[in-house]
Design an enzyme around this catalytic site. Structure first.
Site, PDB file in Angstrom:
ATOM      1  CG  ASP A   3     -37.807  53.941  26.734  1.00  0.00           C
ATOM      2  OD1 ASP A   3     -37.106  54.843  27.222  1.00  0.00           O
ATOM      3  OD2 ASP A   3     -39.044  53.932  26.800  1.00  0.00           O
ATOM      4  CG  ASN A  34     -50.146  55.265  23.185  1.00  0.00           C
ATOM      5  OD1 ASN A  34     -49.538  55.205  24.246  1.00  0.00           O
ATOM      6  ND2 ASN A  34     -49.560  55.075  22.017  1.00  0.00           N
ATOM      7  CD  GLU A  59     -46.073  53.190  21.271  1.00  0.00           C
ATOM      8  OE1 GLU A  59     -47.008  53.503  22.029  1.00  0.00           O
ATOM      9  OE2 GLU A  59     -45.320  54.037  20.753  1.00  0.00           O
TER      10      GLU A  59
END
Ligand code: PGA
Length: 229
Positions: free
Chosen positions: A55, A123, A130
Site C-alpha cells: 500500500d 482493528n 479496513e
C-alpha cells in the site's frame, strides 16, 4: 522478526527470481533489519528478486519522508543488492488507474506473490483493508478509518497531516500469495488475533480473519500479545 526473515530468505534461496510481497509499519522494520544482516553476512543474494508493496498513502510522493517508498528504501532496499527497478511501491500522485493495472500485471504475471509479509492493525486490517460490510478483492483506493489514522499519526507531526486515503492491494491479491507470514506484536493487537485464532468464523468486520481461507499462513506473535490472549 528473525523467524520471519528466515522464512523470507529461504523462499529466496529456493527461487532467486521470487516475487516478494512486502509490508511497511513498525512491526516489519525488524524483519528487514535481519534480512539486511543476512545480506551483509553474505548469506543471501537479492539481485534477481522482485518486490511489490501492499500500500501507499494517496497524495504523498515517493520523496515524502512518510511515504512507503522512502520507508522501503531506508529500511531495506538501500542496504542490499536488490535492483530498485524490480521494486514496486504504488505511486499515488499520478494516474491511479494505470497503477491499479500495474499491480494486477505484477501479481497475476507471477501467479501471485511467492511470499507475502503482513502486519495487522489493531482493528484487524491487513494492508489498508479496513473493517466494513464489504472488502475489495483487488487493489483500489480506500478510506483509512479513524483508528488507523490515530495509530499512524505517531509518524507525523500532527494527526491532521495523516492522509485519509490510501491505495491498497485487495484481500484477493493477498490470498493469491503462495505463502503468508503475519506478524503481530503488542497487547493492543489481541482482539484481532483472537478473532483469527480462537474461532472458525470469517468476517469482513475483522479483515485478518479472511486469512483462514488460505492454506499456508504462519502467524508470529510476541510475548506481550501472547499474555493478553
Ligand atoms: P504496525 O502496523 O506494524 O505499525 O503496528 C501494522 C499495520 O497497521 O498493518
Amino acid at each position: 522478526c528473525k523467524k520471519a526473515s528466515d522464512i523470507i530468505c529461504s523462499v529466496v534461496r529456493d527461487n532467486k527470481n521470487a516475487l516478494l510481497g512486502l509490508a511497511t509499519g513498525g512491526t516489519a522494520e525488524g524483519v528487514y533489519k535481519y534480512i539486511v544482516e543476512e545480506f551483509k553476512n553474505g548469506k543471501i543474494d537479492l539481485s534477481n528478486v522482485k518486490t511489490i508493496n501492499l500500500d501507499e498513502y494517496v497524495g504523498i510522493g515517493g520523496d515524502h519522508p512518510q511515504s512507503y517508498r522512502r520507508y522501503m528504501d531506508d529500511h531495506f532496499f538501500n542496504h542490499v543488492n536488490i535492483n530498485k527497478e524490480n521494486t514496486y511501491v504504488p505511486i499515488t500522485t499520478g494516474d491511479i488507474d494505470r497503477e491499479l493495472l500495474n499491480i494486477k500485471e505484477i501479481i497475476d504475471g507471477n501467479g501471485g506473490t511467492d511470499i507475502q509479509l503482513l502486519g495487522v492493525g489493531r482493528n484487524g486490517h491487513i494492508a489498508f483493508n479496513e473493517p466494513g460490510e464489504r472488502l475489495n478483492a483487488s487493489a483500489s483506493i480506500v478510506d483509512l478509518n479513524e483508528d488507523t489514522i490515530r495509530a499512524n499519526s505517531r509518524y507525523f507531526s500532527n494527526i491532521d497531516e495523516v492522509p485519509k486515503k490510501a491505495l491498497s492491494l485487495g484481500i484477493g491479491d493477498i490470498l493469491k500469495s503462495k505463502k503468508i507470514i503475519l506478524l503481530a506484536f503488542g497487547s493492543e493487537k489481541a482482539n484481532a488475533i483472537r478473532e483469527l485464532l480462537s474461532n472458525d468464523f470469517i468476517t469482513t468486520k475483522v479483515p485478518c480473519t479472511l486469512l483462514k481461507a488460505h492454506n499456508d499462513v504462519t502467524i508470529i506473535i510476541d510475548e506481550a500479545l501472547s499474555e493478553k490472549l
